[in-house]
Design an enzyme around this catalytic site. Sequence first.
Site, PDB file in Angstrom:
ATOM      1  N   GLU A 129       0.847  -1.213   0.000  1.00 52.78           N
ATOM      2  CA  GLU A 129       0.000   0.000   0.000  1.00 52.78           C
ATOM      3  C   GLU A 129       0.877   1.256   0.000  1.00 52.78           C
ATOM      4  OE1 GLU A 129      -2.853   0.542   3.288  1.00 52.78           O
ATOM      5  OE2 GLU A 129      -2.536   2.691   3.024  1.00 52.78           O
ATOM      6  N   SER A 224      -0.441  -6.583   7.631  1.00 56.51           N
ATOM      7  CA  SER A 224      -0.013  -5.442   8.450  1.00 56.51           C
ATOM      8  C   SER A 224      -1.042  -5.119   9.531  1.00 56.51           C
ATOM      9  CB  SER A 224       0.201  -4.260   7.506  1.00 56.51           C
ATOM     10  OG  SER A 224      -0.033  -3.058   8.126  1.00 56.51           O
TER      11      SER A 224
END
Length: 282
Positions: A129, A224
């Site tokens: 990301e 994450s």
Amino acid sequence: MPEVITAKTAGFCFGVDRAVSTVYEELEEQPGPVYTLGPIVHNEAVTEDLRKKGVSIVEDPEALESVEKGTVIIRAHGVARSTDELLREKGFNVVDATCPFVKKIHRIVERENAEGRRVIIVGDPQHPEVAGIRGWGREDTLVIQSFEELLSLALPQSQKYSLVVQTTFNYEKITEIIARLQKLDYDIRCFNTVCNATQERQKEAGEIASGVDAMIVIGSKNSSNTRKLYDICSNRCNATVLIQSLDDLTCKDFNSVNSVGITAGASTPKHIIEEVQTYVRS
Ligand code: F3S
């Protein structure tokens, strides 16, 4: 039998749910091959089901050189602008399932750069990301993980800055970083772009972990947001375990505890949460 408290926010978030549904829809609609750029979700049960139905995972755009043309689905993490353009140039049908919260960060980065401001991203530089967000900014875009790291860079005060945040960053930590930054003598605009789903999930996990004897976090070690949930819970409850599915639950005896909390990362399907919950209850 222990009391079991399962977080209401556990499991697929809006963005992951939308991305996974997009793959199933495209499989129905597209006549040609369907690829996802990286696994659509950090969950083997889901990616395995998709593989059986004919979806191939390609790790990077270069790997698409040698495959038959078809549909490429961009996952919720998003990709850099150059990757998006490259896929289209190569003649693939690009279906963009980037989460709207991530897309919003891409737009902020473009706009702030256009206003002559240097962008700082707070997040994990290795995370797709963050790499994607960086790919919408200028060459001089920075990625930092802590306030101390930013200070150590001794950035010139003559420049103007704009700060954005990885959507799954620890909400408490970023609030503190922003507060400390605003006391410094920098022209810096701060956009706290931690998404609502993450914020609520972390808050609820912390609240549950503070009041139970044992805490189970379900999700992939590669995810994450799952790792951050584990950090938050283990800070509040010593008996916190991180598992991917019921099979990983090594401590299977919950008779000696009075209460067990359960939460799960954004890429954990509902049925896995239910399995764990049923097991602990029984
Ligand atoms: Fe989107 Fe937040 Fe999920 S950014 S993918 S809703 S964790």
